[in-house]
Design an enzyme around this catalytic site. Structure first.
Site, PDB file in Angstrom:
ATOM      1  N   ARG A  55       0.838  -1.198   0.000  1.00  0.00           N
ATOM      2  CA  ARG A  55       0.000   0.000   0.000  1.00  0.00           C
ATOM      3  C   ARG A  55       0.869   1.242   0.000  1.00  0.00           C
ATOM      4  NH1 ARG A  55      -3.465  -3.026  -1.134  1.00  0.00           N
ATOM      5  NH2 ARG A  55      -5.594  -3.222  -0.318  1.00  0.00           N
TER       6      ARG A  55
ATOM      7  N   GLU B 220      -3.969   6.327  -6.514  1.00  0.00           N
ATOM      8  CA  GLU B 220      -4.032   5.390  -7.635  1.00  0.00           C
ATOM      9  C   GLU B 220      -5.291   5.616  -8.455  1.00  0.00           C
ATOM     10  OE1 GLU B 220      -3.600   1.407  -6.118  1.00  0.00           O
ATOM     11  OE2 GLU B 220      -1.503   1.709  -5.582  1.00  0.00           O
TER      12      GLU B 220
ATOM     13  N   HIS C  39       0.297  -1.120  -9.551  1.00  0.00           N
ATOM     14  CA  HIS C  39      -0.318  -1.958  -8.511  1.00  0.00           C
ATOM     15  C   HIS C  39      -0.763  -3.279  -9.133  1.00  0.00           C
ATOM     16  CE1 HIS C  39      -2.219  -1.577  -4.281  1.00  0.00           C
ATOM     17  NE2 HIS C  39      -1.805  -2.824  -4.512  1.00  0.00           N
TER      18      HIS C  39
END
Length: 315
Positions: A228, A257, A276
């Protein structure tokens, strides 16, 4: 329960539906791509697997259990959910293997400056250069859950020295040479050639790595994040990368994001950005369904659930 069990499942592939139905053969199981598509069923639902926002939670008066397909549940812990008696479970552990592999890939790419080879290939240049090797280097892992433990095993197999940082440093991991607590961040990063974040984002971990931590890192060290964003302060990280405080970074998880197009991280020569994407494998999804199917079987039988989230701890 006294009434037919209604299970609403959102966001799973069709090939997994029969496994889920078999776990609760006497229940009505409703499948949808998104929770919004079955909003009319939420008032009668006892179980929801998928992203349930605050409005959906408010509408689901019979709800007893929500399952998140994600391992990290920071997005699901809005105030209404934290205050609710509804049990929240996660898919913790489903992506441990690919996240550890992704972290190791970024470590190798940074240590050997793999982007330089890719640039040379694009220009058909024979650009040999001296690079590092992981053997003998120190890997410091922030967070010793599934992904951190999986990375520790792989780093040890590369003959690296492995350090760990966790909320409870008394809990040891066999492959970790030394465990540190949250109050020892600067000592921990000062010893590490790679600082790798695999931890969940919680109130305690947010901003854990700030100016003091990046100033304490070796100028030859690398920062890697696969869990994260937000655990490292982006301003402090950016300063360290631009001023030579650290050698580089591999960033799969980001504070915002998608990473905005104008983010300076995109264009820094010592940064590798991935979207990610580290745990986006078929096996990760399959393991997530395994966890839910096991829990649904337990729920029907009145047995304790796995991966129950401590809503106040954040994981």
């Amino acid at each position: 329960m006294g009434e037919p069990l209604l299970v609403v499942v959102c966001g799973v592939p069709e090939q997994e539906e029969e496994r889920i139905r078999a776990a609760a053969p006497d229940a009505e199981v409703v499948f949808a791509a998104r929770t919004a598509e079955v909003a009319d069923r939420l008032p009668d639902a006892h179980v929801v697997a998928g992203n349930l926002e605050a409005a959906g939670l408010a509408a689901a008066g019979r709800l007893r259990w929500v399952h998140s397909w994600a391992a990290g549940v920071d997005g699901a812990l809005y105030p209404e959910m934290v205050a609710s008696p509804v049990v929240l479970t996660s898919s913790k552990g489903n992506g441990a293997v690919p996240l550890a592999e992704h972290a190791l890939m970024l470590m190798l790419m940074l240590d050997r400056d793999a982007p330089r080879w890719l640039r040379a290939q694009g220009s058909r240049s024979w650009d040999r250069h001296r690079h590092g090797e992981l053997a003998g280097a120190t890997c410091g892992i922030v967070g010793m859950g599934g992904a951190g433990t999986a990375l520790a095993r792989r780093a040890a197999a590369f003959d690296m020295r492995v350090l760990g940082l966790r909320r409870r440093p008394d809990q040891q991991v066999p492959e970790v040479d030394r465990m540190y607590g949250p109050g020892e961040v600067t000592d921990f990063v000062a010893e590490s050639d790679f600082v790798v974040v695999t931890a969940a984002l919680t109130a305690q971990s947010r901003g854990l790595l700030g100016d003091a931590a990046f100033r304490a890192m070796k100028p030859t060290a690398f920062y890697v994040c696969v869990s994260r964003g937000g655990i490292a302060d982006d301003t402090a990280l950016l300063t360290a990368l631009q001023d030579g405080g650290i050698a580089g970074a591999g960033l799969d998880a980001h504070a915002v994001e998608p990473l905005p197009p104008d983010s300076p991280f995109w264009s820094l020569p010592n940064v590798i950005v991935t979207p990610h994407n580290g745990a986006t494998t078929a096996q990760t999804q399959r393991r997530g369904v395994d966890i839910f199917v096991d829990n649904l079987t337990r729920f029907v039988a009145g047995e304790p659930l796995r991966n129950v989230v401590d809503k106040h701890a954040g994981y």
